[in-house]
Design a protein around this motif. Structure first.
Motif, mmCIF file in Angstrom:
data_model
loop_
_atom_site.group_PDB
_atom_site.id
_atom_site.type_symbol
_atom_site.label_atom_id
_atom_site.label_comp_id
_atom_site.label_asym_id
_atom_site.label_seq_id
_atom_site.Cartn_x
_atom_site.Cartn_y
_atom_site.Cartn_z
ATOM 1 N N LYS A 102 -2.306 -4.667 -9.047
ATOM 2 C CA LYS A 102 -3.607 -4.738 -8.372
ATOM 3 C C LYS A 102 -4.417 -5.938 -8.878
ATOM 4 O O LYS A 102 -4.184 -6.451 -9.971
ATOM 5 C CB LYS A 102 -4.393 -3.445 -8.568
ATOM 6 C CG LYS A 102 -4.974 -3.285 -9.947
ATOM 7 C CD LYS A 102 -5.792 -2.020 -10.035
ATOM 8 C CE LYS A 102 -6.359 -1.896 -11.441
ATOM 9 N NZ LYS A 102 -7.147 -0.713 -11.617
ATOM 10 N N PHE A 157 1.050 0.107 -10.144
ATOM 11 C CA PHE A 157 -0.139 -0.256 -9.384
ATOM 12 C C PHE A 157 -1.117 -1.034 -10.263
ATOM 13 O O PHE A 157 -1.641 -2.077 -9.855
ATOM 14 C CB PHE A 157 -0.809 0.997 -8.815
ATOM 15 C CG PHE A 157 -2.115 0.728 -8.136
ATOM 16 C CD1 PHE A 157 -2.158 0.163 -6.873
ATOM 17 C CD2 PHE A 157 -3.317 1.021 -8.766
ATOM 18 C CE1 PHE A 157 -3.375 -0.107 -6.245
ATOM 19 C CE2 PHE A 157 -4.534 0.764 -8.154
ATOM 20 C CZ PHE A 157 -4.557 0.203 -6.890
ATOM 21 N N CYS A 186 0.452 3.129 -3.367
ATOM 22 C CA CYS A 186 -0.684 4.046 -3.176
ATOM 23 C C CYS A 186 -0.323 5.337 -2.441
ATOM 24 O O CYS A 186 -1.193 6.174 -2.214
ATOM 25 C CB CYS A 186 -1.807 3.328 -2.428
ATOM 26 S SG CYS A 186 -2.428 1.881 -3.287
ATOM 27 N N THR A 187 0.926 5.470 -2.037
ATOM 28 C CA THR A 187 1.345 6.702 -1.364
ATOM 29 C C THR A 187 2.619 7.225 -2.031
ATOM 30 O O THR A 187 3.217 6.551 -2.872
ATOM 31 C CB THR A 187 1.636 6.474 0.142
ATOM 32 O OG1 THR A 187 2.846 5.726 0.277
ATOM 33 C CG2 THR A 187 0.476 5.758 0.830
ATOM 34 N N ASN A 243 0.844 -1.203 0.000
ATOM 35 C CA ASN A 243 0.000 0.000 0.000
ATOM 36 C C ASN A 243 0.880 1.254 0.000
ATOM 37 O O ASN A 243 0.629 2.195 -0.748
ATOM 38 C CB ASN A 243 -0.950 -0.010 1.200
ATOM 39 C CG ASN A 243 -1.877 1.184 1.190
ATOM 40 O OD1 ASN A 243 -2.615 1.410 0.238
ATOM 41 N ND2 ASN A 243 -1.826 1.962 2.258
#
Length: 167
Positions: A79, A75, A18-19, A14
């Motif tokens: 994913k 990603f 995602c950051t 994550n």
């Protein structure tokens, strides 16, 4: 060289995808293996960009793309319901961060002495491994910079609440 087992894989992924945690590192290369293998060469092709774009995106003087610019694509490849069977990311410090790191650690090495300060991430057999390394342009028996780099990486992980154990 430091070898760390990253314990909380889902939390780490994550933060990776995602950051902005790893966005300032340059992506040297990536390989993601699922239904097929995706290979990414992070070499920056400056002729693709206008001089204004290079300046706006702070790409001037870089040989590799900042991870933040390709993170969304990574990603999208990872994913889904099924975990990739294997992936590898090779990150390195940008020239500016390399210079800053050498100054902070009061190193006797100059930026011209160093080819790269690396973070290698490998996911395989359900385990996520992070290793560090430094590539030198010169021969040296001095390992003080490697020790400092290892210490800085551990501090970076702790500051971003990334759980690890040393191997």
């Amino acid at each position: 060289m430091l070898a760390l087992n990253l314990i909380e894989i889902k939390d780490f992924m994550n933060k990776l995808l995602c950051t902005e945690t790893f966005d300032n590192f340059l992506l040297r290369e990536a390989s993601i293996c699922g239904g097929c293998t995706w290979e990414m060469d992070g070499t920056l092709h400056t002729d693709f960009y206008s001089s204004e774009e290079l300046e706006e995106q702070e790409l001037d003087g870089l040989s590799y793309i900042p991870f933040g610019q390709v993170r969304p694509q990574c990603f999208n490849l990872i994913k889904g319901k099924r975990t990739p069977s294997y992936f590898k990311f090779v990150f390195l410090l940008s020239p500016a961060n390399l210079t800053r790191t050498l100054a902070q650690t009061h190193s006797t090495f100059s930026p011209e002495d160093i080819t790269g300060m690396f973070l290698n991430l490998i996911f395989q057999n359900g385990q996520l491994l992070l290793t560090t390394g430094i590539s030198y342009r010169i021969f040296s028996v001095d390992k003080s910079l490697e020790q400092e780099w290892d210490s800085l990486v551990k501090r970076f992980l702790k500051n971003h609440e990334i759980a690890f154990e040393e191997l």
